[in-house]
Design an enzyme around this catalytic site. Structure first.
Site, PDB file in Angstrom:
ATOM      1  N   ASN A  59      86.635 -47.875 -69.327  1.00  0.00           N
ATOM      2  CA  ASN A  59      86.524 -47.718 -67.868  1.00  0.00           C
ATOM      3  C   ASN A  59      87.032 -46.352 -67.445  1.00  0.00           C
ATOM      4  O   ASN A  59      86.562 -45.349 -68.018  1.00  0.00           O
ATOM      5  CB  ASN A  59      87.036 -48.920 -67.074  1.00  0.00           C
ATOM      6  CG  ASN A  59      88.452 -49.366 -67.284  1.00  0.00           C
ATOM      7  OD1 ASN A  59      88.783 -49.873 -68.332  1.00  0.00           O
ATOM      8  ND2 ASN A  59      89.304 -49.224 -66.298  1.00  0.00           N
ATOM      9  N   ASP A  60      87.938 -46.245 -66.522  1.00  0.00           N
ATOM     10  CA  ASP A  60      88.255 -44.973 -65.846  1.00  0.00           C
ATOM     11  C   ASP A  60      88.455 -43.762 -66.759  1.00  0.00           C
ATOM     12  O   ASP A  60      89.083 -43.867 -67.810  1.00  0.00           O
ATOM     13  CB  ASP A  60      89.584 -45.092 -65.090  1.00  0.00           C
ATOM     14  CG  ASP A  60      89.720 -46.355 -64.302  1.00  0.00           C
ATOM     15  OD1 ASP A  60      88.749 -47.116 -64.208  1.00  0.00           O
ATOM     16  OD2 ASP A  60      90.822 -46.593 -63.785  1.00  0.00           O
ATOM     17  N   PHE A 116      97.618 -48.057 -68.601  1.00  0.00           N
ATOM     18  CA  PHE A 116      96.626 -47.981 -67.539  1.00  0.00           C
ATOM     19  C   PHE A 116      96.364 -46.513 -67.166  1.00  0.00           C
ATOM     20  O   PHE A 116      96.895 -45.599 -67.783  1.00  0.00           O
ATOM     21  CB  PHE A 116      97.119 -48.763 -66.312  1.00  0.00           C
ATOM     22  CG  PHE A 116      96.722 -50.234 -66.330  1.00  0.00           C
ATOM     23  CD1 PHE A 116      96.325 -50.875 -67.498  1.00  0.00           C
ATOM     24  CD2 PHE A 116      96.746 -50.984 -65.153  1.00  0.00           C
ATOM     25  CE1 PHE A 116      95.955 -52.222 -67.499  1.00  0.00           C
ATOM     26  CE2 PHE A 116      96.369 -52.322 -65.140  1.00  0.00           C
ATOM     27  CZ  PHE A 116      95.976 -52.947 -66.310  1.00  0.00           C
ATOM     28  N   ARG A 190      99.958 -48.156 -59.148  1.00  0.00           N
ATOM     29  CA  ARG A 190      99.456 -47.519 -60.367  1.00  0.00           C
ATOM     30  C   ARG A 190      98.635 -46.245 -60.158  1.00  0.00           C
ATOM     31  O   ARG A 190      98.357 -45.839 -59.067  1.00  0.00           O
ATOM     32  CB  ARG A 190      98.595 -48.519 -61.120  1.00  0.00           C
ATOM     33  CG  ARG A 190      97.448 -49.110 -60.331  1.00  0.00           C
ATOM     34  CD  ARG A 190      96.659 -50.066 -61.214  1.00  0.00           C
ATOM     35  NE  ARG A 190      95.536 -50.655 -60.533  1.00  0.00           N
ATOM     36  CZ  ARG A 190      95.545 -51.870 -60.002  1.00  0.00           C
ATOM     37  NH1 ARG A 190      96.629 -52.619 -60.052  1.00  0.00           N
ATOM     38  NH2 ARG A 190      94.474 -52.332 -59.398  1.00  0.00           N
ATOM     39  N   ASP A 191      98.240 -45.695 -61.300  1.00  0.00           N
ATOM     40  CA  ASP A 191      97.297 -44.582 -61.433  1.00  0.00           C
ATOM     41  C   ASP A 191      97.849 -43.247 -60.919  1.00  0.00           C
ATOM     42  O   ASP A 191      97.234 -42.586 -60.054  1.00  0.00           O
ATOM     43  CB  ASP A 191      95.947 -44.917 -60.746  1.00  0.00           C
ATOM     44  CG  ASP A 191      95.414 -46.285 -61.150  1.00  0.00           C
ATOM     45  OD1 ASP A 191      95.770 -46.756 -62.256  1.00  0.00           O
ATOM     46  OD2 ASP A 191      94.657 -46.893 -60.365  1.00  0.00           O
ATOM     47  N   GLU A 246      92.952 -47.614 -55.587  1.00  0.00           N
ATOM     48  CA  GLU A 246      93.237 -47.260 -56.981  1.00  0.00           C
ATOM     49  C   GLU A 246      92.881 -45.800 -57.231  1.00  0.00           C
ATOM     50  O   GLU A 246      92.115 -45.196 -56.476  1.00  0.00           O
ATOM     51  CB  GLU A 246      92.371 -48.106 -57.933  1.00  0.00           C
ATOM     52  CG  GLU A 246      92.461 -49.596 -57.729  1.00  0.00           C
ATOM     53  CD  GLU A 246      91.646 -50.404 -58.755  1.00  0.00           C
ATOM     54  OE1 GLU A 246      92.202 -51.347 -59.316  1.00  0.00           O
ATOM     55  OE2 GLU A 246      90.466 -50.087 -58.983  1.00  0.00           O
TER      56      GLU A 246
HETATM   57  C1  FRU Z   1      90.514 -48.887 -61.928  1.00  0.00           C
HETATM   58  C2  FRU Z   1      91.645 -49.622 -62.619  1.00  0.00           C
HETATM   59  C3  FRU Z   1      92.937 -48.888 -62.424  1.00  0.00           C
HETATM   60  C4  FRU Z   1      93.757 -49.352 -63.584  1.00  0.00           C
HETATM   61  C5  FRU Z   1      92.719 -49.476 -64.666  1.00  0.00           C
HETATM   62  C6  FRU Z   1      92.981 -50.568 -65.653  1.00  0.00           C
HETATM   63  O1  FRU Z   1      89.263 -49.123 -62.454  1.00  0.00           O
HETATM   64  O2  FRU Z   1      91.721 -50.933 -62.113  1.00  0.00           O
HETATM   65  O3  FRU Z   1      93.540 -49.108 -61.179  1.00  0.00           O
HETATM   66  O4  FRU Z   1      94.761 -48.457 -63.925  1.00  0.00           O
HETATM   67  O5  FRU Z   1      91.490 -49.697 -64.019  1.00  0.00           O
HETATM   68  O6  FRU Z   1      92.084 -50.499 -66.717  1.00  0.00           O
END
Ligand code: FRU
Length: 539
Positions: A59-60, A116, A190-191, A246
């Site tokens: 993902n991200d 994360f 987070r993030d 996020e």
């Molecule tokens: C966004 C998210 C972030 C988190 C990550 C977890 O897509 O939900 O907020 O850190 O993915 O995989």
């Protein structure tokens, strides 16, 4: 009894192990099917020039920085299965942002939790003291997500940690003082995105905290001091609040054609995007080193236009910018995750799941009301242009074929078009294949909306949320022409209308590649002033 770090380490290890055993058991029964599938999916679905992990879930985008000739891209990764799971930071490097070499995993979960999303900076002046023998450390700042606490329903499962690398981002050593920011009792916390604040000679972090952003400062990347909040006042309608905030990014951008600079705050939101599910909104204003304040004119425009979105397609999420590099106009380089939480875990690929967007150059332009972000695919892409088809002043009657895949391979193409002085019509481009699958996109002058319709673009039944509705984007401002740039790469389309002021990114899963591109309008005849289609040299 207080849990020791060893017992925590063991229980976390068990959670990770159990997770992968369960997934593996489920997978074994369909191994044969998977082998056949993965051969055809490589051919049909593995993009040519968009980054995908060799195998497993992604993902991200995380921790992107530029150093010593290399662009680094880390990413949320679960290497043992094609669905979201215990998060690692995968890693890839590139010298051109288009061809990538995957590297060993950079960060693994540990006793504090999964790794994360977050960012990375080049600590040129060794403010952290992690540097050695004159080697500046690369410092990664990320969120620890403790799955045990989360399962128990505790609200403090997410904390912030750091790690440093002395070999240009290949391997990282976790800081023994982690976490560097404890959780004040906020579920989604987070993030962290960190950048150097030149005026105050300090590091600034922006962090997503459920329905708002939090800013922190630090001199050494280890001790962080809280500064302020932004966006929490839902009643005042500060941006969209249809989901959790996020993956923020705070950047300073020049206003095109002026000597002025503005601060822009990005924040992704899931769900609550303009066309459903995940999306990224932005705010324009000023950051004085402590607080982010929207410009008055931006605030007014925000009320009028509801929200400002980076991309109106459904597949550009959690995007952030590269650190330690600017474009030649002092702009920023951006990349997003080309999927949507509405269906990311179900898209029909087995070996890997999801790709990143094309890296994009970001600019800030002033329109009649306020400032807006514009995007362009990175310029480097033009160096990959191969076979070209170009034509001027084509008179279009009814639906007319523009090109077929024998002339230009439509699975890896870049298209530029201009319709001069368009009438008040609906203009529709159609990509289609031999199985009657089609992708429709274009502009409806009556509704003043761009649209992207993948209802008939191949497989859609893996998720109800995938193709239920047509994505639309309002066209803001007045324009003489209708023009755009379109990128195609097997499973994705990225359309940059009006010099990148409106962008639509979407993925699709055909059963056979596109054969033809045609155009039509609901008027009898119109003139397509210019079309250029370049086959991109990737294989
Ligand atoms: C966004 C998210 C972030 C988190 C990550 C977890 O897509 O939900 O907020 O850190 O993915 O995989």
């Amino acid at each position: 009894m207080k849990e020791t770090s060893l017992t925590r380490m063991i229980s976390l290890f068990c959670v990770v192990l159990l997770f992968s055993c369960k997934q593996n058991q489920e997978k074994e029964s369909s191994t044969e099917l998977n082998t056949n599938l993965s051969l055809s999916e490589e051919k049909l679905y593995r993009p040519f020039y968009h980054f995908t992990p060799k195998k497993g879930w992604m993902n991200d985008p995380n921790g992107m920085f530029f150093y010593n000739g290399y662009y680094h891209l880390y990413f949320q990764h679960y290497p043992d299965d094609n669905v979201w799971g215990p998060m690692h930071w995968g890693h890839a490097i590139s010298t051109d942002l288009l061809t990538w070499r995957e590297q060993p995993i950079a960060l693994h979960p540990d006793e504090l939790g999964y790794i994360f999303s977050g960012s990375a900076v080049v600590d040129e002046h060794n403010t952290s003291g992690f540097g050695k023998d004159g080697i500046p450390p690369i410092v990664a700042i990320f969120t620890y997500h403790d799955p045990i606490k989360a399962k128990e329903g505790k609200t403090d499962a997410q904390t912030q940690g750091i790690a440093y690398s002395l070999d240009e981002g290949l391997t990282f050593i976790k800081y023994e003082g982690n976490p560097v920011i404890n959780n004040p009792g906020i579920n989604d916390f987070r993030d962290p995105k960190v950048s150097w604040h030149e005026d105050d000679k300090k590091w600034v972090m922006v962090l997503a905290a459920h329905d708002r952003l939090k800013y922190y400062e630090s001199k050494d990347l280890k001790k962080w001091k809280f500064l302020s909040d932004f966006g929490e006042d839902i009643d005042k309608k500060i941006g969209a609040h249809g989901g959790v905030w996020e993956c923020p990014d705070l950047i300073k951008l020049p206003v095109e054609g002026t000597n002025e600079f503005k601060w822009v705050q990005f924040v992704s939101i899931n769900p609550g995007g303009p066309n459903g599910g995940s999306s990224t909104q932005y705010f324009v204003g000023d950051f004085d080193g402590k607080t982010f304040t929207m410009d008055k004119e931006f605030e007014l425009a925000l009320q009028k236009r509801h929200n400002f979105w980076l991309d109106f397609g459904r597949d550009n999420y959690a995007g952030v910018t590269w650190s330690n590099i600017e474009t030649k106009d002092k702009g920023k380089l951006f990349i997003g995750w080309m999927s949507n939480w509405d269906y990311a875990n179900q898209v029909p690929t087995e070996t890997w799941r999801s790709a990143m967007t094309i890296p994009r150059e970001l600019k800030l332009v002033k329109d009649s009301l306020t400032h807006r972000i514009s995007f362009a695919p990175i310029q480097k892409l033009s160096e990959f242009s191969g076979k070209k088809y170009a034509k001027e002043d084509i008179i279009i009657r009814g639906e007319q074929k523009l090109i077929d895949s024998e002339q230009i391979d439509l699975t890896r193409a870049e298209i530029h078009f201009t319709i001069a002085n368009p009438l008040k019509n609906k203009y529709t481009f159609k990509l289609s294949n031999q199985n009657n699958e089609e992708l429709l996109f274009g502009y409806d002058h009556v509704l003043k909306k761009f649209f992207l319709d993948r209802k008939k673009a191949g497989k859609t039944d893996f998720s109800e949320k995938f193709s239920g509705s047509i994505s639309v984007a309002p066209r803001i401002g007045s324009f003489k022409n209708l023009s755009g740039t379109i990128l195609l790469d097997k499973t994705s389309i990225e359309i940059f209308y009006d010099d990148g002021l409106t962008v639509m990114t979407g993925i699709f899963f055909l059963t056979s590649p596109f054969k033809t591109l045609s155009i039509s309008s609901n008027t009898e005849v119109f003139e397509l002033e210019h079309i250029e289609i370049n086959e991109l040299n990737f294989n």
